[in-house]
Motif scaffolding. Structure first.
Motif, PDB file in Angstrom:
ATOM      1  N   SER A 108       0.772  -0.916  -0.121  1.00  0.00           N
ATOM      2  CA  SER A 108       0.038   0.025  -0.013  1.00  0.00           C
ATOM      3  C   SER A 108       0.857   1.300   0.039  1.00  0.00           C
ATOM      4  O   SER A 108       1.947   1.338   0.296  1.00  0.00           O
ATOM      5  CB  SER A 108      -0.940   0.023   1.223  1.00  0.00           C
ATOM      6  N   GLY A 109       0.341   2.309  -0.183  1.00  0.00           N
ATOM      7  CA  GLY A 109       1.073   3.539  -0.409  1.00  0.00           C
ATOM      8  C   GLY A 109       1.633   4.020   0.999  1.00  0.00           C
ATOM      9  O   GLY A 109       2.798   4.246   1.170  1.00  0.00           O
ATOM     10  N   ALA A 110       0.631   3.778   1.967  1.00  0.00           N
ATOM     11  CA  ALA A 110       1.088   4.013   3.481  1.00  0.00           C
ATOM     12  C   ALA A 110       2.299   3.410   3.954  1.00  0.00           C
ATOM     13  O   ALA A 110       3.437   3.785   4.340  1.00  0.00           O
ATOM     14  CB  ALA A 110      -0.014   3.614   4.362  1.00  0.00           C
ATOM     15  N   TYR A 150      -0.983  14.657   2.718  1.00  0.00           N
ATOM     16  CA  TYR A 150      -1.782  13.343   2.917  1.00  0.00           C
ATOM     17  C   TYR A 150      -0.733  12.332   2.664  1.00  0.00           C
ATOM     18  O   TYR A 150      -0.246  12.360   1.496  1.00  0.00           O
ATOM     19  CB  TYR A 150      -2.917  13.289   2.201  1.00  0.00           C
ATOM     20  N   HIS A 151      -0.655  11.404   3.549  1.00  0.00           N
ATOM     21  CA  HIS A 151       0.476  10.331   3.322  1.00  0.00           C
ATOM     22  C   HIS A 151      -0.313   8.794   3.962  1.00  0.00           C
ATOM     23  O   HIS A 151       0.720   7.893   3.679  1.00  0.00           O
ATOM     24  CB  HIS A 151       1.681  10.577   3.953  1.00  0.00           C
ATOM     25  N   GLU A 205       4.364  15.797  -1.499  1.00  0.00           N
ATOM     26  CA  GLU A 205       3.617  15.350  -2.682  1.00  0.00           C
ATOM     27  C   GLU A 205       3.896  16.439  -3.827  1.00  0.00           C
ATOM     28  O   GLU A 205       3.455  17.595  -3.628  1.00  0.00           O
ATOM     29  CB  GLU A 205       2.046  15.214  -2.499  1.00  0.00           C
ATOM     30  N   ASP A 249       6.476  12.092  -2.814  1.00  0.00           N
ATOM     31  CA  ASP A 249       5.396  11.181  -2.548  1.00  0.00           C
ATOM     32  C   ASP A 249       4.593  11.104  -3.877  1.00  0.00           C
ATOM     33  O   ASP A 249       3.635  11.978  -3.940  1.00  0.00           O
ATOM     34  CB  ASP A 249       4.673  11.315  -1.182  1.00  0.00           C
ATOM     35  N   ILE A 282       2.384   8.811  -4.934  1.00  0.00           N
ATOM     36  CA  ILE A 282       1.506   7.805  -4.896  1.00  0.00           C
ATOM     37  C   ILE A 282       0.476   7.963  -5.576  1.00  0.00           C
ATOM     38  O   ILE A 282      -0.426   7.304  -6.293  1.00  0.00           O
ATOM     39  CB  ILE A 282       1.281   7.309  -3.351  1.00  0.00           C
ATOM     40  N   GLN A 283      -0.154   9.430  -5.598  1.00  0.00           N
ATOM     41  CA  GLN A 283      -1.376   9.670  -6.424  1.00  0.00           C
ATOM     42  C   GLN A 283      -0.987  10.435  -7.587  1.00  0.00           C
ATOM     43  O   GLN A 283      -1.825  10.312  -8.633  1.00  0.00           O
ATOM     44  CB  GLN A 283      -2.229  10.620  -5.485  1.00  0.00           C
ATOM     45  N   LYS A 325      -0.855   3.064  -6.236  1.00  0.00           N
ATOM     46  CA  LYS A 325      -2.129   3.543  -6.913  1.00  0.00           C
ATOM     47  C   LYS A 325      -2.006   3.083  -8.225  1.00  0.00           C
ATOM     48  O   LYS A 325      -2.071   1.938  -8.548  1.00  0.00           O
ATOM     49  CB  LYS A 325      -2.495   4.839  -6.886  1.00  0.00           C
TER      50      LYS A 325
HETATM   51  C1  LIG Z   1      -0.020  11.108  -1.859  1.00  0.00           C
HETATM   52  C2  LIG Z   1      -0.587   9.770  -1.138  1.00  0.00           C
HETATM   53  N1  LIG Z   1       0.362   9.270  -0.202  1.00  0.00           N
HETATM   54  C3  LIG Z   1      -0.120   8.246   0.479  1.00  0.00           C
HETATM   55  C4  LIG Z   1      -1.102   7.616   0.232  1.00  0.00           C
HETATM   56  C5  LIG Z   1      -1.775   6.364   1.009  1.00  0.00           C
HETATM   57  O1  LIG Z   1      -1.891   5.229  -0.010  1.00  0.00           O
HETATM   58  P1  LIG Z   1      -2.796   4.021   0.504  1.00  0.00           P
HETATM   59  O2  LIG Z   1      -3.985   4.411   0.650  1.00  0.00           O
HETATM   60  O3  LIG Z   1      -2.510   2.978  -0.748  1.00  0.00           O
HETATM   61  O4  LIG Z   1      -2.072   3.386   1.863  1.00  0.00           O
HETATM   62  C6  LIG Z   1      -2.008   8.244  -0.581  1.00  0.00           C
HETATM   63  C7  LIG Z   1      -3.613   7.799  -0.976  1.00  0.00           C
HETATM   64  O5  LIG Z   1      -4.496   8.400  -1.106  1.00  0.00           O
HETATM   65  C8  LIG Z   1      -1.880   9.166  -1.166  1.00  0.00           C
HETATM   66  O6  LIG Z   1      -2.715  10.077  -1.834  1.00  0.00           O
END
Ligand SMILES: Cc1ncc(COP(=O)(O)O)c(C=O)c1O
Length: 447
Positions: free
Chosen positions: A125-127, A153-154, A226, A259, A261-262, A288
């Motif tokens: 997962s992203g987290a 947001y992370h 981000e 980051d 992820i998004q 993602k």
């Molecule tokens: C920039 C960012 N980092 C981390 C995350 C966390 O990812 P996950 O929901 O897969 O744990 C998200 C999720 O929306 C995100 O947008």
């Protein structure tokens, strides 16, 4: 590409009777803390359409929160993941490894910014990726402090909750949070007191001043940002901000973590959003969009940093699952073959043009305070009055509801809950994209 007709079709109220029935079962058994934007239950999805169990076909401007950039049933993802499923589902890379994991790391080394030697570690997962980026940066620098930004947001794990800015719904009641996390200002141009043109350098100076005075640069392991802030409201840091922060990190031996992820994997019209200002991060977190809907995440970065933790210090039972890796290779293949960066740029052109018209001409269009974002990561920030910029969360909620009723999935976001965000799959057809924008335009008349 997909068997699902790429046409909107609304044949019942939304949600329809079958979805409502399932929602009742769900309420009885699924924990209340797990929400859903729209309780229509999915039967199948692909391209720009989600079909529900009542036979409605909804236009998808959400991509499962920026995940299904290649669609939710992309041919190459399904083909490669199915073949992998038939071969083996799991061995655990930490027990007996397999080629797919290595191939994904090779692809990440090729696609991420910078031509230095790179290595990756894969997670679910992203987290989890962000948590591991912190572990790696701390092991490398032998320092503890982590710097994050307003509106960031992370994730939802304990450490990533600490890194996340917004209290509700992400943090409220879930503390205490991990220590040694410090938050500094970000360059939010639309709301910067002296105007967007001054925002980049001023915000960078404030952030750097706070880091040096309140933490001490020599204590900072990582700065995490981000490159386009997602949940915080699709905030593109004003020009000059990111390069100044990167320079400060480089000058002070701090690991700079993007980051993505998004924002990564073609979402903003580039492989990674940080390329926009020529940023080369030390570490980059991805998830993602990487695997076409299968759970996969990664930390990629400078080989010497990635190799800092001791053997066995990184990993996890499922990290880099072989089926998810096959999905990632299918997703990357699709992105290259269909030039999804080009498609994202075209989506931006269409969306920004139409949204500017809506702002100018539609009834209530003047409540659009800001139109922003890049590629297929576009948002409108809604205000009560363009002069005062007072956030208008009620309008965001009402517009989203009106869109949902017409069969268009849109999401809200933003620290003030007043941002409507659009994240269509990059493979969406232009007719569907325009039809979705028609629905948004009509929704403005009804609020
Ligand atoms: C920039 C960012 N980092 C981390 C995350 C966390 O990812 P996950 O929901 O897969 O744990 C998200 C999720 O929306 C995100 O947008």
């Amino acid at each position: 590409m997909t068997a699902i007709p790429q046409e909107r079709r609304v044949v019942t109220a939304i949600p329809g009777p079958k979805s409502q029935e399932l929602q009742a079962r769900r309420t009885a058994t699924v924990a209340g803390g797990v929400g859903s934007v729209l309780p229509v239950f999915t039967a199948r999805a692909g391209g720009g359409i989600i079909e529900d169990i009542d036979g409605n076909r909804l236009i998808d401007f959400g991509s499962g929160i920026a995940v299904t950039s290649v669609g939710a049933s992309a041919e190459a993802v399904v083909r490669r993941a199915s073949a992998q499923l038939a071969d083996f589902t799991h061995t655990c890379f930490m027990v007996t490894p397999y080629e797919g994991y290595v191939e994904v790391c090779e692809a990440l080394a090729e696609l991420t910014p910078g031509d230095h030697a790179k290595k990756s570690a894969l997670f679910n997962s992203g987290a989890e990726a962000v948590e591991n980026a912190v572990k790696i940066a701390r092991a490398y620098t032998k320092r503890q402090a982590v710097v994050v930004f307003d509106h960031g947001y992370h994730g939802r794990t304990n450490l990533t909750m600490a890194l996340t800015a917004k209290n509700m719904p992400y943090k409220h009641g879930f503390g205490p949070f991990a220590p040694e996390v410090y938050r500094v200002p970000v360059a939010y141009g639309y709301r910067w007191p002296t105007g967007p043109e001054n925002c980049g350098p001023e915000a960078a100076a404030q952030a750097i001043d706070q880091i040096t005075k309140q933490i001490g640069a020599e204590n900072v392991a990582a700065i995490i940002i981000e490159p386009v802030l997602g949940e915080g409201g699709f905030i593109e840091p004003a020009k000059g901000f990111l390069p100044a922060i990167v320079k400060f990190a480089n000058d002070n031996g701090i690991v700079f973590v993007a980051d993505e992820i998004q924002s990564g994997f073609c979402r903003t019209g580039q492989w990674f959003a940080c390329e926009d200002e020529g940023i080369v991060p030390d570490l980059i977190t991805t998830a993602k969009g990487i695997a076409g809907g299968l759970p996969l995440a990664a930390v990629t970065g400078r080989a010497e940093i990635m190799d800092a933790p001791h053997a066995g210090g990184l990993g996890g039972t499922y990290g880099g699952n072989p089926v998810a890796c096959a999905g990632a290779l299918g997703s990357i293949e699709t992105m290259k073959e269909l030039d999804l960066n080009g498609k994202a740029k075209r989506i931006e052109e269409i969306m920004k043009g139409r949204l500017a018209e809506i702002r100018k001409n539609a009834p209530n269009g003047a409540i659009i305070g800001d139109i922003r974002g890049r590629g297929a990561m576009i948002a409108i920030e809604l205000v009560k009055d363009p002069e005062t910029k007072e956030p208008n969360a009620e309008a965001a909620g009402a517009l989203a509801k009106a869109c949902h009723a017409e069969g268009l999935i849109v999401l809200t976001c933003g620290t003030y809950g007043n941002v409507l965000r659009f994240l269509p799959p990059l493979v969406i057809g232009e007719d569907l994209l325009n039809e979705g924008l028609d629905i948004i335009e009509q929704a403005f008349a009804g609020i």
